[in-house]
Design an enzyme around this catalytic site. Structure first.
Site, PDB file in Angstrom:
ATOM      1  N   SER A  48      52.322  36.304  46.054  1.00  0.00           N
ATOM      2  CA  SER A  48      51.301  36.196  47.236  1.00  0.00           C
ATOM      3  C   SER A  48      51.287  34.517  47.293  1.00  0.00           C
ATOM      4  O   SER A  48      51.111  33.968  46.475  1.00  0.00           O
ATOM      5  CB  SER A  48      50.064  36.913  47.403  1.00  0.00           C
ATOM      6  OG  SER A  48      49.218  36.324  48.393  1.00  0.00           O
TER       7      SER A  48
ATOM      8  N   TYR B   5      41.865  38.199  43.329  1.00  0.00           N
ATOM      9  CA  TYR B   5      43.497  38.215  43.810  1.00  0.00           C
ATOM     10  C   TYR B   5      44.137  37.129  43.787  1.00  0.00           C
ATOM     11  O   TYR B   5      45.338  37.286  43.400  1.00  0.00           O
ATOM     12  CB  TYR B   5      43.279  38.700  45.405  1.00  0.00           C
ATOM     13  CG  TYR B   5      44.714  39.254  46.298  1.00  0.00           C
ATOM     14  CD1 TYR B   5      44.945  40.305  46.210  1.00  0.00           C
ATOM     15  CD2 TYR B   5      45.396  38.082  46.724  1.00  0.00           C
ATOM     16  CE1 TYR B   5      46.214  41.012  46.601  1.00  0.00           C
ATOM     17  CE2 TYR B   5      46.577  38.634  47.286  1.00  0.00           C
ATOM     18  CZ  TYR B   5      47.072  39.814  47.385  1.00  0.00           C
ATOM     19  OH  TYR B   5      48.085  40.128  47.982  1.00  0.00           O
TER      20      TYR B   5
HETATM   21  N1  LIG Z   1      50.163  42.146  53.206  1.00  0.00           N
HETATM   22  C1  LIG Z   1      50.116  40.865  53.081  1.00  0.00           C
HETATM   23  O1  LIG Z   1      49.405  40.024  53.636  1.00  0.00           O
HETATM   24  C2  LIG Z   1      50.572  40.533  51.619  1.00  0.00           C
HETATM   25  C3  LIG Z   1      50.487  39.332  51.357  1.00  0.00           C
HETATM   26  C4  LIG Z   1      50.913  38.720  49.999  1.00  0.00           C
HETATM   27  C5  LIG Z   1      51.101  39.849  49.083  1.00  0.00           C
HETATM   28  N2  LIG Z   1      51.046  41.186  49.376  1.00  0.00           N
HETATM   29  C6  LIG Z   1      51.413  42.114  48.342  1.00  0.00           C
HETATM   30  O2  LIG Z   1      52.347  42.946  48.703  1.00  0.00           O
HETATM   31  C7  LIG Z   1      52.286  44.359  47.930  1.00  0.00           C
HETATM   32  C8  LIG Z   1      52.178  45.388  48.848  1.00  0.00           C
HETATM   33  O3  LIG Z   1      51.044  45.441  49.857  1.00  0.00           O
HETATM   34  P1  LIG Z   1      51.025  45.728  51.203  1.00  0.00           P
HETATM   35  O4  LIG Z   1      50.663  44.644  52.024  1.00  0.00           O
HETATM   36  O5  LIG Z   1      52.403  46.361  51.678  1.00  0.00           O
HETATM   37  O6  LIG Z   1      49.705  46.842  51.380  1.00  0.00           O
HETATM   38  P2  LIG Z   1      49.803  48.537  51.466  1.00  0.00           P
HETATM   39  O7  LIG Z   1      50.427  48.862  52.530  1.00  0.00           O
HETATM   40  O8  LIG Z   1      48.424  48.808  51.052  1.00  0.00           O
HETATM   41  O9  LIG Z   1      50.718  48.761  49.779  1.00  0.00           O
HETATM   42  C9  LIG Z   1      50.112  48.750  48.766  1.00  0.00           C
HETATM   43  C10 LIG Z   1      50.879  49.796  47.940  1.00  0.00           C
HETATM   44  O10 LIG Z   1      50.550  49.682  46.543  1.00  0.00           O
HETATM   45  C11 LIG Z   1      50.182  51.061  46.284  1.00  0.00           C
HETATM   46  N3  LIG Z   1      48.983  51.142  45.052  1.00  0.00           N
HETATM   47  C12 LIG Z   1      47.716  50.218  45.214  1.00  0.00           C
HETATM   48  N4  LIG Z   1      47.128  50.573  43.997  1.00  0.00           N
HETATM   49  C13 LIG Z   1      47.863  51.301  43.425  1.00  0.00           C
HETATM   50  C14 LIG Z   1      48.016  51.575  41.831  1.00  0.00           C
HETATM   51  N5  LIG Z   1      46.745  51.409  41.099  1.00  0.00           N
HETATM   52  N6  LIG Z   1      48.853  52.398  41.329  1.00  0.00           N
HETATM   53  C15 LIG Z   1      49.846  52.625  42.064  1.00  0.00           C
HETATM   54  N7  LIG Z   1      50.221  52.164  43.399  1.00  0.00           N
HETATM   55  C16 LIG Z   1      48.965  51.551  43.904  1.00  0.00           C
HETATM   56  C17 LIG Z   1      49.453  51.733  47.298  1.00  0.00           C
HETATM   57  O11 LIG Z   1      49.861  53.065  47.182  1.00  0.00           O
HETATM   58  P3  LIG Z   1      48.741  54.161  46.990  1.00  0.00           P
HETATM   59  O12 LIG Z   1      47.480  53.878  47.605  1.00  0.00           O
HETATM   60  O13 LIG Z   1      49.530  55.516  47.193  1.00  0.00           O
HETATM   61  O14 LIG Z   1      48.552  53.979  45.478  1.00  0.00           O
HETATM   62  C18 LIG Z   1      50.477  51.005  48.368  1.00  0.00           C
HETATM   63  O15 LIG Z   1      51.778  51.880  48.426  1.00  0.00           O
HETATM   64  C19 LIG Z   1      50.933  44.024  47.279  1.00  0.00           C
HETATM   65  O16 LIG Z   1      51.035  43.744  45.906  1.00  0.00           O
HETATM   66  C20 LIG Z   1      50.135  42.948  47.937  1.00  0.00           C
HETATM   67  O17 LIG Z   1      49.362  42.353  47.116  1.00  0.00           O
HETATM   68  C21 LIG Z   1      50.835  41.478  50.521  1.00  0.00           C
END
Ligand SMILES: NC(=O)c1ccc[n+]([C@@H]2O[C@H](COP(=O)([O-])OP(=O)(O)OC[C@H]3O[C@@H](n4cnc5c(N)ncnc54)[C@H](OP(=O)(O)O)[C@@H]3O)[C@@H](O)[C@H]2O)c1
Length: 281
Positions: free
Chosen positions: A139, A152
């Site tokens: 991130s 985070y």
């Molecule tokens: N959106 C942003 O601005 C952003 C920026 C930088 C980095 N990221 C990173 O991108 C990645 C994806 O995030 P996103 O933005 O797409 O959000 P999201 O839609 O909430 O996706 C997060 C995913 O992680 C899964 N998850 C969470 N905890 C888990 C666990 N303990 N075991 C297995 N699966 C788990 C969730 O599925 P379940 O709930 O079904 O488990 C979901 O599929 C993350 O690593 C996040 O930190 C996001």
């Protein structure tokens, strides 16, 4: 770009992971999606066709990650790509005295523990094949302080360094390890961290784009909000043989945030400073 390859994507039930799973299938891969939510996971893979599977896992539990990798090899016979993408939001920034230590460890268990377990169980399979691409979702919060909660931010900085550690160790076996660092992307992660139910947070996330654009105007030189597609495309390139000489790198997919402030912001500030100097003379 991924014809005949087999990929595991943790955190694939929504947002960046779900779009990446769909893109990888479109590009010829077989994909195993991991996540905690069974209904969402099964619905997603049903929409992706026979080359997609769902395995219910919590990446903070090592035996779950081992089962995810094991099922993939059982079903598809190999593992070419691992995207360690599962993630949850950090704590709101209320000052150091308000940090909840239990929650701190939960955030580290998912983001750091999940990545370590993924690499640990994928590496032996990829070593036997003498090839593989592992990509970790880090991130902007791991590159620059102040964008997210400290838990985070620290966890994602650890992911970037773990990426390098694994790259220097696994390269000799033909395994590349890289990370991507998305900037703020309107997905359900924000609503979930604020206490919204997961389905509503996922469904309404894209409506946040105008608010993101407004907030990011003074930080991001590319003025639109990023999308899961933007991140998925970077993951696709790192997963594919097109990046076969790239390892140990972090690619920011952030519209330019990590590079520096948009020049319009500094021009405006210089004007204000110029006016202050002028008032002295
Ligand atoms: N959106 C942003 O601005 C952003 C920026 C930088 C980095 N990221 C990173 O991108 C990645 C994806 O995030 P996103 O933005 O797409 O959000 P999201 O839609 O909430 O996706 C997060 C995913 O992680 C899964 N998850 C969470 N905890 C888990 C666990 N303990 N075991 C297995 N699966 C788990 C969730 O599925 P379940 O709930 O079904 O488990 C979901 O599929 C993350 O690593 C996040 O930190 C996001």
């Amino acid at each position: 770009m991924l014809d005949g390859k087999v990929a595991v994507i943790s955190g694939g039930t929504s947002g960046i992971g779900a779009r990446t799973a769909a893109l990888f299938v479109e590009q010829g891969a077989s994909v195993v999606v991991g996540g905690r939510r069974e209904v969402e996971g099964k619905e997603l893979v049903a929409s992706l066709g026979p080359r997609a599977r769902f395995v219910q896992v919590d990446v903070a539990v090592e035996s779950d990650v081992e089962r995810l990798i094991g099922r993939t090899v059982e079903d598809f016979g190999r593992l070419d790509i691992l995207v360690n993408n599962a993630g949850i939001g950090g704590q709101r920034q209320g000052g150091w005295s308000t940090i909840d230590i239990e929650r701190f460890w939960t955030v580290l268990a998912v983001h750091v523990g999940g990545v370590v377990a993924g690499i640990k169980h994928a590496a032996p399979v990829m070593t036997r094949q003498e090839s593989g691409s592992i990509i970790n979702t880090a991130s902007i919060g791991g590159l620059v302080a102040g964008w997210t909660g400290v838990d985070y931010s620290a966890a994602k900085a650890a992911v970037i360094q773990l990426t390098r550690c694994a790259a220097v160790e696994l390269g000799q076996h033909g395994i590349r390890v890289n990370s991507v660092s998305p900037g703020p992307i309107p997905t359900g992660i924000f609503g979930k961290a604020a206490g919204m139910d997961a389905a509503t947070a996922d469904r309404t996330a894209s409506q946040l784009a105008p608010a993101f654009e407004e907030v990011l105007r003074s930080h991001q030189s590319i003025s639109r909000a990023g999308t899961p597609e933007d991140v998925a495309q970077a993951l696709l390139w790192l997963a594919s043989d097109a990046s076969s000489f790239v390892s140990g790198q972090d690619i920011a997919v952030d519209g330019g945030i990590a590079a520096g402030r948009p020049i319009s912001v500094s021009v405006e500030e210089r004007k204000r400073l110029g006016a202050a100097f002028a008032s002295l003379t």
